[in-house]
Motif scaffolding. Sequence first.
Motif, PDB file in Angstrom:
ATOM      1  N   SER A   7       0.795  -1.274  -0.001  1.00  9.48           N
ATOM      2  CA  SER A   7       0.102   0.054  -0.065  1.00  9.48           C
ATOM      3  C   SER A   7       0.813   1.233   0.116  1.00  9.48           C
ATOM      4  O   SER A   7       0.486   2.181   0.492  1.00  9.48           O
ATOM      5  N   ALA A   8       2.115   0.912  -0.449  1.00  8.57           N
ATOM      6  CA  ALA A   8       3.050   2.239  -0.668  1.00  8.57           C
ATOM      7  C   ALA A   8       2.295   3.223  -1.583  1.00  8.57           C
ATOM      8  O   ALA A   8       1.577   2.551  -2.696  1.00  8.57           O
ATOM      9  N   PRO A   9       2.395   4.498  -1.470  1.00  8.93           N
ATOM     10  CA  PRO A   9       1.612   5.509  -2.547  1.00  8.93           C
ATOM     11  C   PRO A   9       2.243   5.198  -3.936  1.00  8.93           C
ATOM     12  O   PRO A   9       3.173   5.272  -4.203  1.00  8.93           O
ATOM     13  N   LYS A  10       1.183   4.688  -4.620  1.00  6.79           N
ATOM     14  CA  LYS A  10       1.279   4.711  -6.167  1.00  6.79           C
ATOM     15  C   LYS A  10       1.395   5.805  -6.692  1.00  6.79           C
ATOM     16  O   LYS A  10       0.869   6.892  -6.369  1.00  6.79           O
ATOM     17  N   PRO A  11       2.048   5.805  -7.869  1.00 12.50           N
ATOM     18  CA  PRO A  11       2.007   6.951  -8.641  1.00 12.50           C
ATOM     19  C   PRO A  11       0.337   7.480  -8.933  1.00 12.50           C
ATOM     20  O   PRO A  11      -0.452   6.574  -9.211  1.00 12.50           O
ATOM     21  N   ASP A  12       0.244   8.792  -8.585  1.00  6.60           N
ATOM     22  CA  ASP A  12      -1.399   9.168  -8.460  1.00  6.60           C
ATOM     23  C   ASP A  12      -1.989   8.731  -9.697  1.00  6.60           C
ATOM     24  O   ASP A  12      -3.027   7.872  -9.778  1.00  6.60           O
ATOM     25  N   LEU A  13      -1.949   9.289 -10.885  1.00  4.70           N
ATOM     26  CA  LEU A  13      -2.792   8.910 -11.939  1.00  4.70           C
ATOM     27  C   LEU A  13      -1.941   8.231 -13.210  1.00  4.70           C
ATOM     28  O   LEU A  13      -0.970   8.552 -13.633  1.00  4.70           O
ATOM     29  N   VAL A  14      -2.491   6.903 -13.386  1.00  2.00           N
ATOM     30  CA  VAL A  14      -1.702   6.080 -14.191  1.00  2.00           C
ATOM     31  C   VAL A  14      -2.615   5.225 -15.114  1.00  2.00           C
ATOM     32  O   VAL A  14      -4.048   5.118 -14.953  1.00  2.00           O
ATOM     33  N   THR A  15      -2.435   4.903 -16.270  1.00  2.00           N
ATOM     34  CA  THR A  15      -3.173   4.216 -17.353  1.00  2.00           C
ATOM     35  C   THR A  15      -2.297   2.895 -17.749  1.00  2.00           C
ATOM     36  O   THR A  15      -1.317   3.242 -18.354  1.00  2.00           O
ATOM     37  N   ARG A  16      -3.075   1.813 -17.608  1.00  2.00           N
ATOM     38  CA  ARG A  16      -2.295   0.576 -18.169  1.00  2.00           C
ATOM     39  C   ARG A  16      -3.393  -0.341 -19.067  1.00  2.00           C
ATOM     40  O   ARG A  16      -4.623   0.125 -18.665  1.00  2.00           O
TER      41      ARG A  16
ATOM     42  N   ARG B  51      -8.528  -1.378 -20.602  1.00  2.00           N
ATOM     43  CA  ARG B  51      -7.465  -0.159 -20.327  1.00  2.00           C
ATOM     44  C   ARG B  51      -8.005   0.348 -18.880  1.00  2.00           C
ATOM     45  O   ARG B  51      -9.332   1.022 -18.779  1.00  2.00           O
ATOM     46  N   LEU B  52      -7.067   0.318 -18.001  1.00  2.00           N
ATOM     47  CA  LEU B  52      -7.604   0.684 -16.578  1.00  2.00           C
ATOM     48  C   LEU B  52      -6.981   2.203 -16.301  1.00  2.00           C
ATOM     49  O   LEU B  52      -5.570   2.124 -16.488  1.00  2.00           O
ATOM     50  N   SER B  53      -7.601   3.194 -16.005  1.00  6.24           N
ATOM     51  CA  SER B  53      -7.023   4.504 -15.942  1.00  6.24           C
ATOM     52  C   SER B  53      -7.613   4.851 -14.145  1.00  6.24           C
ATOM     53  O   SER B  53      -8.560   4.917 -14.069  1.00  6.24           O
ATOM     54  N   ARG B  54      -6.440   5.224 -13.494  1.00  8.08           N
ATOM     55  CA  ARG B  54      -6.855   5.750 -12.232  1.00  8.08           C
ATOM     56  C   ARG B  54      -6.732   7.107 -12.322  1.00  8.08           C
ATOM     57  O   ARG B  54      -5.953   7.839 -12.954  1.00  8.08           O
TER      58      ARG B  54
ATOM     59  N   LEU C 211     -11.150   3.931 -13.985  1.00  8.08           N
ATOM     60  CA  LEU C 211     -12.232   3.777 -15.074  1.00  8.08           C
ATOM     61  C   LEU C 211     -11.700   2.574 -16.030  1.00  8.08           C
ATOM     62  O   LEU C 211     -10.511   2.609 -16.172  1.00  8.08           O
ATOM     63  N   ALA C 212     -12.475   1.502 -16.175  1.00  3.53           N
ATOM     64  CA  ALA C 212     -12.146   0.523 -17.019  1.00  3.53           C
ATOM     65  C   ALA C 212     -12.753   0.722 -18.544  1.00  3.53           C
ATOM     66  O   ALA C 212     -14.092   0.839 -18.580  1.00  3.53           O
ATOM     67  N   GLN C 213     -11.984   0.746 -19.627  1.00  5.00           N
ATOM     68  CA  GLN C 213     -12.501   0.799 -20.767  1.00  5.00           C
ATOM     69  C   GLN C 213     -12.119  -0.455 -21.841  1.00  5.00           C
ATOM     70  O   GLN C 213     -11.012  -0.943 -21.503  1.00  5.00           O
ATOM     71  N   LEU C 214     -12.630  -0.561 -22.829  1.00  5.35           N
ATOM     72  CA  LEU C 214     -12.525  -1.662 -23.787  1.00  5.35           C
ATOM     73  C   LEU C 214     -11.214  -1.137 -24.606  1.00  5.35           C
ATOM     74  O   LEU C 214     -11.284  -0.053 -25.259  1.00  5.35           O
TER      75      LEU C 214
END
Length: 135
Positions: free
Chosen positions: A24-33, A97-100, A115-118
């Motif tokens: 639970s270390a701080p993850k990079p805030d906004l990321v898309t994978r 595509r998961l975007s935080r 947000l989960a996108q196709l």
Amino acid sequence: GYQYEHLQPDPCQFHTNIKMARDSAPKPDLVTRDYTIHLSKRVHKQQFKKRAPRAVKEIKKFAEKAMGTKDVRIDTRLNKYVWSTGVKNPPTRVRVRLSRKRNEDEEADEKLYTLAQLVEVSSFKGLQTENVESA
């Protein structure tokens, strides 16, 4: 009694706290994978009429685990894709595509949501999880 003496405290349990703190270390805030989710293994042995709903739940669960946010929103196109083959037979795999993202709603419990996108692909062969540089 004597029958419980062999139940020593499990040494493995002492390390879980350390591990959880690391995860639970701080993850990079906004990321898309981009991820490939194998749906058929997640709806295996499910009752027919519950397969597509289960597949949607499993996508949410996957996104929660991958992105570490409780709030997961599924895009309508992704939902339609999962349901495109009917309730009994969701697609075998789906590329997502998961975007935080930051929550605009100030009084929300969490600062971030996923947000989960196709992502439409011709074949799932050899695809890896990829970071997407948000333009």
